[in-house]
Design an enzyme around this catalytic site. Structure first.
Site, PDB file in Angstrom:
ATOM      1  N   GLU A 106      41.074  37.595  48.394  1.00 13.36           N
ATOM      2  CA  GLU A 106      40.835  38.490  49.153  1.00 13.36           C
ATOM      3  C   GLU A 106      38.792  38.423  49.512  1.00 13.36           C
ATOM      4  O   GLU A 106      38.953  38.784  50.412  1.00 13.36           O
ATOM      5  CB  GLU A 106      40.372  39.529  48.125  1.00 13.36           C
ATOM      6  CG  GLU A 106      41.686  39.645  47.168  1.00 13.36           C
ATOM      7  CD  GLU A 106      41.850  40.534  45.938  1.00 13.36           C
ATOM      8  OE1 GLU A 106      42.025  42.068  46.670  1.00 13.36           O
ATOM      9  OE2 GLU A 106      41.719  40.437  45.329  1.00 13.36           O
ATOM     10  N   GLU A 126      49.033  38.280  41.501  1.00 10.58           N
ATOM     11  CA  GLU A 126      48.697  39.067  40.268  1.00 10.58           C
ATOM     12  C   GLU A 126      50.139  39.419  39.960  1.00 10.58           C
ATOM     13  O   GLU A 126      50.026  39.703  38.711  1.00 10.58           O
ATOM     14  CB  GLU A 126      47.410  40.107  40.953  1.00 10.58           C
ATOM     15  CG  GLU A 126      46.412  39.457  41.255  1.00 10.58           C
ATOM     16  CD  GLU A 126      45.857  38.896  42.896  1.00 10.58           C
ATOM     17  OE1 GLU A 126      44.890  38.872  43.150  1.00 10.58           O
ATOM     18  OE2 GLU A 126      47.424  39.129  43.583  1.00 10.58           O
TER      19      GLU A 126
END
Length: 706
Positions: A106, A126
């Site tokens: 990210e 995740e």
């Protein structure tokens, strides 16, 4: 600036370096350092561009998961910093190497440009923690890679290589060199070409070739394939928001969905397992300074299904391995099955022909056990029979070189007895692989009474080398996993004799998320294998004085119903499909009559769950109080990694806390009173009773009843 995040000048290029070993995780200190570095770059107009890179063996490999449980947790500080990076009016590039995962990817996506070393792996894993990317990964990745690939990566948690990332538009270039050298050269090229900033958030998600009902189909698939995981649905909704809403609105959707998952019981359970797996590798009393024994070559005695699978683990890790068998036919069959497996993997594109050749070259077979004299580790994988294994261990004690580790793959037998048979018990340890041994992640490492500390430490390190999750167990019947499985199977068979069908029993626990119920599980493993463990346990004097104990499996064994491999066990098999068999019901009823067990028609799913799983939990508590397992989390890892226990439940002991220990104790007492407890089947573990009485959690138990 700090030692963790620094900003240095290289000509007119500012180099932001993250140094938070071992994996440069995004701790609060790293996030604060990033924010300060970005502010310093903003303020200094003499810089022409910013390069973000990390020192050590990897870029940022994820966030600080420990902070997720904090009541004041917020992703906002990090997300705000990423927004500031993307909004910078001078070019920002990320130099990627190692693993670029989760919050690390990210961070890279917020930069204007990305260059990667060829060996780099990128992903958003995740989902493996029951959550979704919470720092705009669900919004930025689809804008670069498209909704289809982005959804696949986020929903599966899989990583992709640098070249695949370049082809997908996630990475701009792939270059050889060191991260800093590659990054600086890349930024210099950008400046020479007078390339300015570009914001990912300003892009539209490409939708060429995307079916109009793409997201509807994805939602339906998530509901069908992963009904126990709210993250599956939320991930689809977040990516859909990226494709259909302005960035700011999609950002709000992601934040809302992320927070719902962060506090969900499923994510809390999966995060528990994440930390439990890491704790399992830490053995009390074994310091880092302990010298390990070298393991450069491995020997396996027995080339059957288990021995061959065990051998593949070491060959896959590049360790020369020798297989020893007693007949040429058995040896040829074992080596042939290994080659067939590798060739099947090559046919599916998982291995190259060269890799198949390399692995087979590391493997040799012989009928002469003198070959073990050069091995650093020898594992016996012969039939589960105490007399046979004692004979084998005595021979290994003679032929293995001094200092070599001798391991037994027994699944239930007394490791201390086998160790004594070698004449060198300090060199002996249990290495209980699970079938298929080349696939299953779990390895139970059984520490004998006289196992040397360096032997245990060496095997634990070796487990990581061959890609296993290792859990240490003390010596007892069945160790951690099979000891608990025994009470689980005990109740399954009593329920069958009382009138429940195999599909009814399996269906009750599978509805909670078990990969398969007890009847399917033993049919697949082999009724003969299960019966033999009961028989051997009886020879060792471990069975209760109860003629009805495991009566079904013993009868099945007597009449040759060995499970899936013979077409009939608890079930009858139509190909590989299990079908309830009237013959099983007849056998169960006959046994019930001979043992005075009343047949019933009112057995419900809740009773099945309680009798199977609460018994399992109770036995787990006994294992803890006896010191067979070091920690509650070790037991949870054994059952989730080795027995198909649902990870979204966190393992049996984590699930026990969710149910409530007092509830479990009350139900155990209920079955003791309604079914009788002549043999102590329903005796409540003192640990379980103590913790329930104090309102404490078993997951927090740290080794004392005081």
């Amino acid at each position: 600036m700090t030692d963790i995040v620094s900003l240095d000048r290289h000509g007119d290029i500012a180099v932001l370096t993250i140094s938070n070993p071992p994996v440069n995780a995004l701790s609060p200190a790293v996030v604060a350092g990033l924010t300060a570095a970005v502010a310093a770059f903003e303020a200094d107009r003499t810089y022409a561009a910013l390069l973000v890179h990390s020192s050590g063996r990897t870029f940022v490999a994820g966030g600080d998961i420990t902070s997720f449980d904090a009541p004041d947790f917020s992703a906002a500080p990090y997300n705000d910093t990423l927004a500031r990076i993307e909004a910078l009016d001078r070019p920002v590039a990320a130099a990627l190497h190692g693993t670029v995962l989760g919050g690390g990817l990210e961070l890279a996506l917020a930069c204007h440009w990305r260059v990667a070393l060829p060996s780099t792996q990128l992903g958003l894993p995740e989902v493996k923690l029951g959550i979704l990317p919470g720092s705009l990964g669900t919004q930025r990745l689809p804008r670069l890679a498209g909704a289809k690939l982005a959804l696949d990566m986020i929903a599966s948690g899989r990583s992709i290589g640098a070249e695949a990332a370049r082809q997908a538009g996630i990475v701009d270039e792939v270059r050889e060199g060191t991260p800093l050298e590659v990054g600086l050269a890349f930024v210099q090229d950008l400046l020479a070409r007078r390339v300015g900033p570009r914001g990912t958030s300003e892009r539209a998600v490409p939708d060429e070739g995307l079916p109009a009902d793409f997201f509807d189909q994805a939602l339906a698939e998530a509901a069908a394939r992963k009904p126990f995981y709210p993250s599956a649905r939320n991930i689809v909704l977040a990516v859909q928001a990226a494709a259909t809403l302005p960035f700011a609105e999609g950002e709000a959707v992601e934040a809302r969905l992320f927070e719902a998952l962060r506090v969900s019981p499923e994510s809390q359970a999966m995060r528990h397992l994440f930390f439990a797996e890491r704790q399992a590798a830490k053995i009390p009393g074994l310091g880092r300074e302990l010298a390990l024994r070298p393991v450069h070559s491995v020997g396996i005695l027995g080339a059957g299904t288990m021995g061959g699978g065990i051998a593949m683990n070491f060959v896959n890790a590049g360790i020369p391995t020798v297989l020893v068998e007693v007949t040429q036919a058995a040896l040829d069959r074992g080596l042939g099955l290994i080659r067939t497996h590798y060739e099947a993997s090559a046919a599916k594109g998982r291995l190259t022909a060269q890799q198949v050749a390399q692995r087979m070259a590391l493997l040799r077979g012989t009928l002469d056990d003198a070959a073990f004299a050069d091995c650093d580790l020898v594992i016996e994988a012969v039939f589960e029979n105490m007399d046979l294994k004692k004979q084998v261990c005595a021979r290994l004690g003679q032929v293995c070189q001094p200092g070599a580790i001798i391991a037994t793959n027994t699944s239930t037998l007394d490791v201390d007895v086998l160790a004594a048979a070698t004449g060198r018990p300090a060199d002996v340890v249990g290495m209980h692989f699970f079938s298929p041994a080349n696939v299953m992640r779990l390895l139970e490492v059984v520490r004998g009474a006289r196992t040397a500390p360096d032997v245990l430490a060496t095997v634990m390190q070796l487990a990581r080398r061959i890609g296993k999750v290792a859990v240490v167990s003390g010596v007892c019947y069945g160790f951690i996993g099979n000891r608990m499985a025994e009470v689980y199977m005990r109740e399954a068979e009593f329920l069958m004799m009382e009138g429940a069908s195999p599909s009814q029993i399996d269906g009750a626990v599978e509805a909670l998320g078990m990969a398969m119920g007890p009847c399917r599980m033993l049919d697949m493993a082999g009724i003969d294998v299960g019966a033999n463990t009961v028989i051997e346990y009886g020879k060792a004097g471990g069975l209760p004085p109860d003629d009805s104990y495991r009566a079904v499996v013993r009868r099945m064994f007597e009449i040759g119903r060995f499970g899936q491999k013979t077409g009939a066990g608890y079930y009858r098999y139509d190909g590989r499909k299990p079908v309830d068999d009237p013959e099983t019901s007849r056998i169960a009823a006959e046994l019930a009559a001979s043992h005075g067990i009343a047949r019933r028609s009112d057995i419900g799913a809740q009773e099945i769950v309680e009798r199977l799983l609460y018994s399992l939990i109770n036995e787990g508590a006994r294992i803890l109080e006896e010191g067979i397992a070091y920690r509650p989390g070790d037991i949870d890892i054994v059952w989730t990694a080795g027995y198909g226990f649902p990870d979204h439940k966190g393992g049996p002991l984590w699930m026990a806390d969710a149910i409530g220990l007092a509830t479990i104790v009350e139900r155990l007492q209920h079955y003791a009173s309604t079914r009788g407890d002549a043999f102590g089947y329903w005796r409540v573990s003192p640990l379980l009773a103590s913790l329930a009485g104090k309102g404490q959690r078993i997951s927090d138990f740290a080794g004392t009843l005081a």
